[in-house]
Every structure is written in structure tokens, then in C-alpha cells.
Design a protein around this motif. Structure first.
Motif, PDB file in Angstrom:
ATOM      1  N   THR A   7       0.836  -1.197   0.000  1.00  0.00           N
ATOM      2  CA  THR A   7       0.000   0.000   0.000  1.00  0.00           C
ATOM      3  C   THR A   7       0.872   1.248   0.000  1.00  0.00           C
ATOM      4  O   THR A   7       0.572   2.217  -0.686  1.00  0.00           O
ATOM      5  CB  THR A   7      -0.948  -0.004   1.224  1.00  0.00           C
ATOM      6  N   ARG A  83     -13.663   2.924  -1.653  1.00  0.00           N
ATOM      7  CA  ARG A  83     -12.972   2.894  -0.358  1.00  0.00           C
ATOM      8  C   ARG A  83     -11.562   2.324  -0.508  1.00  0.00           C
ATOM      9  O   ARG A  83     -10.604   2.834   0.085  1.00  0.00           O
ATOM     10  CB  ARG A  83     -13.777   2.047   0.629  1.00  0.00           C
ATOM     11  N   ASP A  84     -11.426   1.253  -1.305  1.00  0.00           N
ATOM     12  CA  ASP A  84     -10.094   0.666  -1.502  1.00  0.00           C
ATOM     13  C   ASP A  84      -9.148   1.660  -2.164  1.00  0.00           C
ATOM     14  O   ASP A  84      -7.963   1.705  -1.845  1.00  0.00           O
ATOM     15  CB  ASP A  84     -10.172  -0.610  -2.342  1.00  0.00           C
ATOM     16  N   ASP A  87      -8.060   4.023   0.378  1.00  0.00           N
ATOM     17  CA  ASP A  87      -7.143   3.343   1.295  1.00  0.00           C
ATOM     18  C   ASP A  87      -5.842   2.934   0.605  1.00  0.00           C
ATOM     19  O   ASP A  87      -5.017   2.228   1.197  1.00  0.00           O
ATOM     20  CB  ASP A  87      -7.810   2.097   1.891  1.00  0.00           C
ATOM     21  N   LYS A  89      -5.327   0.815  -1.801  1.00  0.00           N
ATOM     22  CA  LYS A  89      -5.206  -0.624  -2.038  1.00  0.00           C
ATOM     23  C   LYS A  89      -5.313  -0.899  -3.533  1.00  0.00           C
ATOM     24  O   LYS A  89      -6.293  -0.519  -4.167  1.00  0.00           O
ATOM     25  CB  LYS A  89      -6.313  -1.389  -1.310  1.00  0.00           C
ATOM     26  N   GLU A 117      -6.939   9.485   1.066  1.00  0.00           N
ATOM     27  CA  GLU A 117      -8.156  10.092   1.614  1.00  0.00           C
ATOM     28  C   GLU A 117      -8.489  11.420   0.949  1.00  0.00           C
ATOM     29  O   GLU A 117      -9.644  11.797   0.868  1.00  0.00           O
ATOM     30  CB  GLU A 117      -8.018  10.300   3.125  1.00  0.00           C
TER      31      GLU A 117
END
Length: 177
Positions: A7, A83-84, A87, A89, A117
């Protein structure tokens, strides 16, 4: 640890992605299925078959979950789509899409993802993944693992239990949340 490391660097490839989901979701389901089998039989072939079933089901489940991050509705999946991405990802849909893009396009998308974010370009990343075939590819791979899970049950006679396990695979592959 591997996922956290990747990440930060944003350098996942498919092999690493499968290692991450194999070490997380797939190993959990595989172990649960193996323990369940061990509580019911001493037949090592059947125990192995259920362990494989759990592993393949876990991989299919995680890929489907990653697809839903791109196409799901927050009301349905319980989390905001993208969301990933926020984050940082790199999941299979994005990894595949990046592999299909030019170096410059990939660089720009990774720049968006790196902002995490603060990412105001989530919709652009989602559209990129859709346009580059990341969702179709991932869906095909999830279905292949679902088929492997079902095939691992061939050692068992037809029964309500076997049909329930097959039904679980079908549910995982068609789930919307």
C-alpha cells in the motif's frame, strides 16, 4: 504486513495480490473448512477437498468484494464505493486495468490513488478500471475460482450438504453486497 508494505509503495502485481488474499481471506476459509472436515471424517482426501474448497471460495469471495468496491452502492454494500482506492489498495480490478494502460495513463492513475483520503479523483479511477476491462477480467477470474471450489466437491456424493456448499459459491459470485 505484505499488504501494508505494498500500500505504501503502490507496486502490487497480480502475483502479490493473490498472495495477499491467499494469506488473508482464503486461508481463513480454508482452515475453517478443514477443521470442519476433520471434525466429521478421517478421510484425508475429503479433508483436503474441503480445505481446497475453502481456499477457492475465499479467493472468489475477496475478488467479488473488490469488484463491489467499484460498482456497489453505499446503501447496499455498507461502505462508500472507492474505499479501496482511498485506502491506497491496489486490488485485482485496478491491477489489471493498469496493466492494460499506457505508461503515462498508469502513472496518472497511480498519482490519484497515492493521494488517498484526499483523493478527489475516485470517480476517474473507477471509470478507468471499467474502461480498461478491470471489472470484467476480475469477474471472470472470480468465476474461475468459484468453479474450482465447486469442482473440489466432486469427491462427495450428492447431498443436501454438498448442494448447500455449491449454493454458497453461487451466492458469493452473484452477491451485490
Amino acid at each position: 504486513m505484505l499488504q501494508i508494505s505494498k500500500t505504501k509503495k503502490l507496486n502490487n502485481d497480480e502475483a502479490t495480490y493473490f498472495r495477499i488474499i491467499g494469506d488473508k481471506t482464503a486461508s481463513l476459509l480454508s482452515t475453517c473448512c478443514e477443521i470442519g472436515a476433520l471434525s466429521a471424517t478421517e478421510d484425508t482426501a475429503k479433508v483436503r477437498a474441503l480445505k481446497e474448497y475453502g481456499e477457492y471460495l475465499g479467493i472468489a469471495f475477496q475478488i467479488r468484494d473488490d469488484i463491489l468496491d467499484y460498482i456497489g452502492s453505499s446503501k447496499i454494500i455498507g461502505k462508500t464505493p472507492g474505499r479501496d482506492i482511498k485506502d491506497k489498495k491496489l486490488t485485482l480490478p485496478l491491477i489489471y486495468a493498469l496493466s492494460q494502460a499506457s505508461k503515462d495513463d498508469s502513472k496518472q492513475i497511480l498519482k490519484f490513488v497515492k493521494s488517498g483520503e484526499k483523493n478527489k479523483n475516485v470517480a476517474d479511477v473507477i471509470e478507468f478500471v471499467k474502461n480498461k476491462g478491470g471489472l470484467d477480467y476480475s469477474d471472470r477470474i472470480a468465476n474461475e475460482y468459484g468453479e474450482k471450489a465447486v469442482n473440489s466437491l466432486n469427491i462427495f456424493d450428492d447431498s443436501d450438504s454438498r448442494q448447500a456448499l455449491i449454493g454458497l459459491v453461487e451466492f458469493v459470485l452473484k452477491r451485490k453486497n
